[in-house]
Scaffold this motif. Sequence first.
Motif, mmCIF file in Angstrom:
data_model
loop_
_atom_site.group_PDB
_atom_site.id
_atom_site.type_symbol
_atom_site.label_atom_id
_atom_site.label_comp_id
_atom_site.label_asym_id
_atom_site.label_seq_id
_atom_site.Cartn_x
_atom_site.Cartn_y
_atom_site.Cartn_z
ATOM 1 N N GLU A 101 0.829 -1.206 0.000
ATOM 2 C CA GLU A 101 0.000 0.000 0.000
ATOM 3 C C GLU A 101 0.869 1.264 0.000
ATOM 4 O O GLU A 101 0.602 2.210 -0.743
ATOM 5 N N GLU A 102 1.932 1.267 0.793
ATOM 6 C CA GLU A 102 2.838 2.418 0.832
ATOM 7 C C GLU A 102 3.524 2.614 -0.513
ATOM 8 O O GLU A 102 3.612 3.726 -1.024
ATOM 9 N N PHE A 103 4.002 1.527 -1.099
ATOM 10 C CA PHE A 103 4.703 1.600 -2.382
ATOM 11 C C PHE A 103 3.761 2.086 -3.484
ATOM 12 O O PHE A 103 4.124 2.945 -4.286
ATOM 13 N N MET A 104 2.550 1.532 -3.503
ATOM 14 C CA MET A 104 1.573 1.946 -4.511
ATOM 15 C C MET A 104 1.209 3.418 -4.326
ATOM 16 O O MET A 104 1.079 4.155 -5.300
ATOM 17 N N GLY A 105 1.067 3.845 -3.082
ATOM 18 C CA GLY A 105 0.729 5.241 -2.810
ATOM 19 C C GLY A 105 1.803 6.203 -3.267
ATOM 20 O O GLY A 105 1.512 7.272 -3.806
ATOM 21 N N SER A 106 3.051 5.819 -3.091
ATOM 22 C CA SER A 106 4.141 6.731 -3.462
ATOM 23 C C SER A 106 4.492 6.667 -4.950
ATOM 24 O O SER A 106 5.255 7.494 -5.433
ATOM 25 N N ASN A 107 3.924 5.707 -5.677
ATOM 26 C CA ASN A 107 4.238 5.571 -7.106
ATOM 27 C C ASN A 107 3.018 5.671 -8.007
ATOM 28 O O ASN A 107 3.091 5.316 -9.182
ATOM 29 N N LYS A 108 1.903 6.167 -7.476
ATOM 30 C CA LYS A 108 0.680 6.162 -8.274
ATOM 31 C C LYS A 108 0.747 7.053 -9.507
ATOM 32 O O LYS A 108 0.019 6.826 -10.466
#
Length: 181
Positions: A101-108
């Motif tokens: 979730e953190e990775f997806m949030g920072s790379n959306k």
Amino acid sequence: MEEEPKDIIVLGAIKNGAKKFDKIRAKTGISPEELNQILEKLEERGFIKVDKKKGFLGGEKIELNITDKGNNELQQRIYEMEQKWNQMVQLYKLGDKKKLEEFMGSNKSDFAMMMFFGIMNMMMFSMMFSMIGASMGSYVPPDQVPPGAENQMSDAGADAGGDAGGDMGGGDGGFDIDIGF
């Protein structure tokens, strides 16, 4: 920073054969005003060149072509997107909801590009959203998804998306839903 993914999408459309304004617009879904600004920026940065040719009836025909500098930038960005996608797949396979979730949030901001270039496996992508309990709309607004994005592949990205999500839990096409037990 927000416009940069669209710059790369336009560059990819030109590399993949859309050499005229209307074709680029149709492939990318970007408004004419915004597309004009992006093309001017790409030309200023030396990523594209404008070739003027004589038309059939004596008029002028304008064709846009990617430069070596633009091609190098495009290939670098595609490589970076492939690496990010592979990281997301690994986090999904490890079952680490929080990190995913953190990775997806920072790379959306890269998701529209990943879709456009065919880097991501859309089934795997939707399973990731299911895992973290989110909808794709909260990460990728519908107006930012390029037309037919999941069907468009670049030469460099063609291999990345197909293998990354190949083993989807038994191959039955279903969704693995983690309910926390």
